[in-house]
Design an enzyme around this catalytic site. Structure first.
Site, mmCIF file in Angstrom:
data_model
loop_
_atom_site.group_PDB
_atom_site.id
_atom_site.type_symbol
_atom_site.label_atom_id
_atom_site.label_comp_id
_atom_site.label_asym_id
_atom_site.label_seq_id
_atom_site.Cartn_x
_atom_site.Cartn_y
_atom_site.Cartn_z
ATOM 1 C CG ASP A 11 -1.864 1.247 1.218
ATOM 2 O OD1 ASP A 11 -2.363 1.606 0.136
ATOM 3 O OD2 ASP A 11 -2.078 1.844 2.284
ATOM 4 C CB SER A 12 0.195 4.756 -0.831
ATOM 5 O OG SER A 12 -0.986 4.896 -0.064
ATOM 6 C CB CYS A 74 -2.878 0.645 -2.756
ATOM 7 S SG CYS A 74 -2.962 2.397 -3.160
ATOM 8 C CD GLU A 153 -0.444 7.285 5.735
ATOM 9 O OE1 GLU A 153 0.716 7.437 6.160
ATOM 10 O OE2 GLU A 153 -0.855 6.192 5.305
ATOM 11 C CB CYS A 200 -9.627 4.717 0.159
ATOM 12 S SG CYS A 200 -7.996 5.205 0.765
ATOM 13 C CG HIS A 202 -5.313 5.186 4.169
ATOM 14 N ND1 HIS A 202 -4.721 4.597 3.085
ATOM 15 C CD2 HIS A 202 -4.309 5.762 4.874
ATOM 16 C CE1 HIS A 202 -3.411 4.811 3.126
ATOM 17 N NE2 HIS A 202 -3.135 5.519 4.204
#
Ligand code: DGL
Length: 287
Positions: A11-12, A74, A153, A200, A202
């Site tokens: 993932d990013s 991702c 994040e 997403c 996240h």
């Protein structure tokens, strides 16, 4: 046939850990190597060219570690580049869009699904196409919510900052409600969706805040469980399952960013026993 090599998960940033968690639950005897490209996250506001280049560099690093399959955990990378990534390696590569789309299409009773995701994922219309492939009768309302990845994040998973950002992000899709919980007219386009797809990786980390705002009647679907099931099937079909009695699974966590910061955030998200994190250098300048 069996194969003891680890599964690569990419993932990013930290979002793909929501998928990793389901993979470990679903296939506990499998070892994994997770790579978060935190140094260059978020991907979702970047151009398709950047997303593909960064994803390829990250997957190269996993392929170099002799993984037996890769999960692109991702949505942005999957949406922009799953075809190109599949052409690049002689490995099974699993994305997160199809499993999530299928789960959402099956969850909706009124055939109206809302999708929230990064701008790059929404721009690709990958969810629109994948949901329509599952069931052409489903109406799909796509909406980009770029504020949510930086929120996660930064570790804001609950509390007033997260609540305000989620409310503002969802309002164009869901509209505002009056004191009785009814939508204020005119209804916005997705106001009568009964299923919200978190497009997403996240976003499941904000699930409690999102659930509180959309109300009880809404099914909230993400890709994590469906992707873990698809991976289990992929391993089985390809004879890649780890051998019975092959010893305990090992889990390695890598980040292109700051290992201490990744560990601190991951421990807050997943518990204090989160394993050590190693910093890796992909040999490219952080963009
Ligand atoms: N977690 C990723 C996704 O599923 C990307 C977030 C980002 O880097 O913008 O889209």
């Amino acid at each position: 046939m069996s194969d003891q090599r680890p599964i690569g998960v990419f993932d990013s940033g930290v979002g793909g850990l929501t998928v990793l968690r389901e993979i470990v639950r679903r296939t506990p005897s499998e070892s994994t190597i997770y790579l978060g490209d935190n140094a260059r996250a978020p991907y979702g506001v970047r151009s398709d060219e950047e997303v593909l280049a960064f994803s390829s560099q990250s997957l190269d690093a996993l392929a170099d570690r002799d993984v037996k399959a890769i999960v692109v955990a991702c949505n942005t990378s999957t949406a922009v580049g799953i075809g190109a990534l599949r052409r690049r390696y002689d490995l099974p590569i699993l994305g997160v869009i199809r499993p999530g789309a299928s789960a959402a299409a099956l969850a909706s009773r009124n055939r109206r699904v809302g999708v929230i995701a990064t701008p790059a994922t929404i721009r690709s219309h990958a969810y629109f196409s994948a949901i329509k492939d599952e069931n052409p009768a489903v109406e799909v309302y796509e909406h980009a919510t770029p504020a949510l990845v930086p929120l996660v994040e930064a570790g804001h998973l609950a509390g007033p900052i997260a609540e305000a950002a989620v409310a503002e992000s969802l309002a164009p899709l869901l509209g505002e409600r009056d004191a009785e919980g009814e939508f204020i007219f005119p209804k916005p386009p997705g106001a009568s969706i009964d299923t919200l797809l978190l497009g997403c990786t996240h976003y499941p980390l904000l699930r409690a805040v999102i659930a509180a705002q959309v109300g009880e009647g809404m099914a909230i679907v993400d890709s994590a469980t469906a992707t873990a099931s698809a991976l289990a099937e992929l391993l089985n079909v390809n004879g890649l399952e780890s051998p019975a009695g092959g010893g305990p699974a090992a889990h390695l966590q890598l980040t292109t960013g700051d290992a201490g910061r990744f560990h601190e955030l991951a421990s807050r998200l997943f518990g204090a026993d989160f394993p050590e994190v190693e910093a890796v250098d992909l040999g490219v300048a952080a963009g």
